[in-house]
Design a protein around this motif. Structure first.
Motif, mmCIF file in Angstrom:
data_model
loop_
_atom_site.group_PDB
_atom_site.id
_atom_site.type_symbol
_atom_site.label_atom_id
_atom_site.label_comp_id
_atom_site.label_asym_id
_atom_site.label_seq_id
_atom_site.Cartn_x
_atom_site.Cartn_y
_atom_site.Cartn_z
ATOM 1 N N SER A 7 -9.715 11.612 26.176
ATOM 2 C CA SER A 7 -10.112 11.079 24.878
ATOM 3 C C SER A 7 -9.835 9.584 24.832
ATOM 4 C CB SER A 7 -9.359 11.790 23.751
ATOM 5 O OG SER A 7 -9.599 11.158 22.507
ATOM 6 N N LEU A 8 -10.769 8.840 24.222
ATOM 7 C CA LEU A 8 -10.580 7.405 24.038
ATOM 8 C C LEU A 8 -9.854 7.088 22.737
ATOM 9 C CD1 LEU A 8 -14.095 6.122 25.215
ATOM 10 C CD2 LEU A 8 -11.928 5.966 26.465
ATOM 11 N N GLU A 9 -9.634 8.099 21.899
ATOM 12 C CA GLU A 9 -8.967 7.894 20.617
ATOM 13 C C GLU A 9 -7.483 7.612 20.817
ATOM 14 O OE1 GLU A 9 -9.742 10.873 17.659
ATOM 15 O OE2 GLU A 9 -11.643 11.410 18.603
ATOM 16 N N GLU A 10 -6.976 6.705 20.007
ATOM 17 C CA GLU A 10 -5.559 6.359 20.089
ATOM 18 C C GLU A 10 -4.670 7.412 19.435
ATOM 19 O OE1 GLU A 10 -3.750 3.938 21.516
ATOM 20 O OE2 GLU A 10 -5.521 3.186 22.533
ATOM 21 N N ASN A 11 -5.157 8.032 18.367
ATOM 22 C CA ASN A 11 -4.333 8.980 17.597
ATOM 23 C C ASN A 11 -4.997 10.345 17.542
ATOM 24 O OD1 ASN A 11 -3.913 6.084 15.831
ATOM 25 N ND2 ASN A 11 -2.116 7.115 16.615
ATOM 26 N N ASN A 12 -5.193 10.922 18.707
ATOM 27 C CA ASN A 12 -5.773 12.255 18.817
ATOM 28 C C ASN A 12 -4.644 13.265 18.976
ATOM 29 O OD1 ASN A 12 -7.048 14.643 19.641
ATOM 30 N ND2 ASN A 12 -8.735 13.505 20.559
ATOM 31 N N PRO A 13 -4.526 14.236 18.076
ATOM 32 C CA PRO A 13 -3.398 15.174 18.178
ATOM 33 C C PRO A 13 -3.388 15.985 19.469
ATOM 34 C CG PRO A 13 -5.009 15.927 16.557
ATOM 35 C CD PRO A 13 -5.383 14.525 16.913
ATOM 36 N N PHE A 14 -4.572 16.256 20.050
ATOM 37 C CA PHE A 14 -4.613 17.049 21.273
ATOM 38 C C PHE A 14 -4.154 16.270 22.503
ATOM 39 C CE2 PHE A 14 -8.159 19.138 18.776
ATOM 40 C CZ PHE A 14 -7.344 20.178 18.334
ATOM 41 N N SER A 15 -3.862 14.975 22.323
ATOM 42 C CA SER A 15 -3.342 14.164 23.425
ATOM 43 C C SER A 15 -1.816 14.113 23.447
ATOM 44 C CB SER A 15 -3.892 12.731 23.330
ATOM 45 O OG SER A 15 -5.295 12.721 23.437
ATOM 46 N N ILE A 16 -1.175 14.684 22.446
ATOM 47 C CA ILE A 16 0.288 14.652 22.383
ATOM 48 C C ILE A 16 0.852 15.793 23.229
ATOM 49 C CG2 ILE A 16 2.300 14.716 20.882
ATOM 50 C CD1 ILE A 16 0.553 13.661 18.635
ATOM 51 N N MET A 17 1.599 15.436 24.260
ATOM 52 C CA MET A 17 2.116 16.411 25.218
ATOM 53 C C MET A 17 3.630 16.539 25.118
ATOM 54 S SD MET A 17 -0.702 17.268 26.703
ATOM 55 C CE MET A 17 -2.369 16.573 26.697
ATOM 56 N N GLU A 18 4.090 17.682 25.554
ATOM 57 C CA GLU A 18 5.520 17.926 25.707
ATOM 58 C C GLU A 18 5.768 18.170 27.190
ATOM 59 O OE1 GLU A 18 8.222 19.986 22.561
ATOM 60 O OE2 GLU A 18 7.607 21.523 23.978
ATOM 61 N N ILE A 19 6.518 17.270 27.818
ATOM 62 C CA ILE A 19 6.759 17.339 29.259
ATOM 63 C C ILE A 19 8.184 17.826 29.490
ATOM 64 C CG2 ILE A 19 6.734 16.046 31.417
ATOM 65 C CD1 ILE A 19 4.851 14.052 30.099
ATOM 66 N N THR A 20 8.304 18.946 30.187
ATOM 67 C CA THR A 20 9.602 19.582 30.390
ATOM 68 C C THR A 20 9.882 19.757 31.873
ATOM 69 O OG1 THR A 20 9.243 20.840 28.342
ATOM 70 C CG2 THR A 20 11.031 21.572 29.775
ATOM 71 N N ALA A 21 11.073 19.399 32.304
ATOM 72 C CA ALA A 21 11.465 19.600 33.705
ATOM 73 C C ALA A 21 11.756 21.084 33.936
ATOM 74 C CB ALA A 21 12.693 18.762 34.025
ATOM 75 N N VAL A 22 11.123 21.655 34.958
ATOM 76 C CA VAL A 22 11.371 23.053 35.320
ATOM 77 C C VAL A 22 12.094 23.157 36.650
ATOM 78 C CG1 VAL A 22 9.415 23.901 33.991
ATOM 79 C CG2 VAL A 22 9.070 23.246 36.369
ATOM 80 N N ASP A 23 12.156 22.056 37.389
ATOM 81 C CA ASP A 23 12.876 22.003 38.661
ATOM 82 C C ASP A 23 13.055 20.523 38.992
ATOM 83 O OD1 ASP A 23 14.135 22.707 40.981
ATOM 84 O OD2 ASP A 23 12.527 23.994 41.741
ATOM 85 N N VAL A 24 13.709 20.250 40.100
ATOM 86 C CA VAL A 24 13.930 18.862 40.480
ATOM 87 C C VAL A 24 12.588 18.218 40.819
ATOM 88 C CG1 VAL A 24 15.072 17.324 42.093
ATOM 89 C CG2 VAL A 24 16.218 19.409 41.342
ATOM 90 N N GLY A 25 12.172 17.230 40.012
ATOM 91 C CA GLY A 25 10.918 16.537 40.245
ATOM 92 C C GLY A 25 9.687 17.323 39.876
ATOM 93 N N VAL A 26 9.850 18.470 39.221
ATOM 94 C CA VAL A 26 8.723 19.331 38.849
ATOM 95 C C VAL A 26 8.723 19.520 37.336
ATOM 96 C CG1 VAL A 26 7.612 21.589 39.168
ATOM 97 C CG2 VAL A 26 8.872 20.526 41.059
ATOM 98 N N VAL A 27 7.549 19.371 36.726
ATOM 99 C CA VAL A 27 7.458 19.435 35.267
ATOM 100 C C VAL A 27 6.366 20.412 34.833
ATOM 101 C CG1 VAL A 27 8.286 17.074 34.960
ATOM 102 C CG2 VAL A 27 5.825 17.503 35.137
ATOM 103 N N ALA A 28 6.474 20.827 33.570
ATOM 104 C CA ALA A 28 5.424 21.564 32.871
ATOM 105 C C ALA A 28 4.922 20.678 31.747
ATOM 106 C CB ALA A 28 5.957 22.878 32.327
ATOM 107 N N ILE A 29 3.605 20.652 31.542
ATOM 108 C CA ILE A 29 2.971 19.808 30.540
ATOM 109 C C ILE A 29 2.291 20.701 29.517
ATOM 110 C CG2 ILE A 29 1.283 17.981 30.135
ATOM 111 C CD1 ILE A 29 1.707 17.158 33.092
#
Length: 240
Positions: free
Chosen positions: A74-96
């Motif tokens: 998306s090119l929109e600056e304030n698009n709610p579907f662009s807000i992510m939660e990034i969580t570490a699940v292992d060393v150097g590995v994440v879930a988005i």
């Protein structure tokens, strides 16, 4: 003569004591973690609370996850579907995870990005930090197996016979297939942007709308107002 306690003296002589490797199932100090390939990149952000970010691709699109499972940019600056939660699940590995879609970013064995309703192994991505603050996100479990060179080779050569598949958004805002990506492509580079005021306000409203206490308080307050109006009308009713 002042006596310096032994522990203080030791801390002065050795301010950063070596630490034992992390035992399986135990949390590690994120300052001592390295990336999944063991290349020595320090990941201060691992562990603790999830990070809320917007993943801004070098192709000028924000990665977004839709409630219907579609992945695009998306090119929109304030698009709610662009807000992510990034969580570490292992060393150097994440879930988005998309906060507003409630779905996890995932890549299947054909290299296609999709949004999963539940967390599974295809939702795990190896996060690496590159120059200028950009990150790459490679599928942890899917990659291209490259044939070994003629004549065999040592263990190191065999260990590097895989080409990673990366999360990638092209210049038209469309996801690219993992086996067509490279870590050096602009489409594979993402800048984790902190949320702005409008983003925080959208998240706050979403959290309030999902809060059971908020619903209970809202309905209780509305019912109490109705009862007060009813009692007021009864009080104004003339005597028979």
């Amino acid at each position: 003569m002042l006596m310096i306690p032994l522990l203080v003296l030791l801390s002065l002589l050795d301010p950063v004591s070596p630490r034992a490797p992390c035992a399986p199932g135990q949390a590690c100090d994120p300052r001592h973690r390295r990336d999944a390939g063991g290349r020595g990149g320090v990941y201060e952000h691992l562990g603790g609370a999830p990070r809320r970010r917007k993943l801004y691709c070098a192709t000028k699109y924000h990665l977004q996850i839709h409630p219907n499972g579609r992945i695009d940019g998306s090119l929109e600056e304030n698009n709610p579907f662009s807000i992510m939660e990034i969580t570490a699940v292992d060393v150097g590995v994440v879930a988005i995870k998309g906060i507003f879609s409630g779905r996890y970013l995932a890549m299947n064995d054909k290299g296609r990005l999709y949004a999963s309703e539940v967390f599974n192994k295809e939702c795990e991505f190896v996060e690496r930090i590159h120059e200028l603050g950009y990150n790459t996100y490679a599928s942890r479990h899917h990659s291209t197996e490259q044939p070994s060179p003629p004549g065999g080779g040592g263990g190191k050569r065999r260990a590097s016979a895989k080409r990673q598949w990366y999360v990638s958004i092209n210049g038209k805002g469309r996801p690219r297939r993992g086996f067509k990506t490279r870590s050096t492509d602009k489409a594979s580079l993402f800048l984790p942007r902190v949320l702005g005021n409008k983003d925080h306000e959208m998240v706050r409203r979403l959290r309030d709308s999902q809060s059971p206490h908020h619903h209970a308080h809202h309905h209780t307050g509305r019912g109490e107002r109705r009862r007060r109006r009813h009692r007021a009308r009864k009080g104004r009713r003339p005597d028979d």
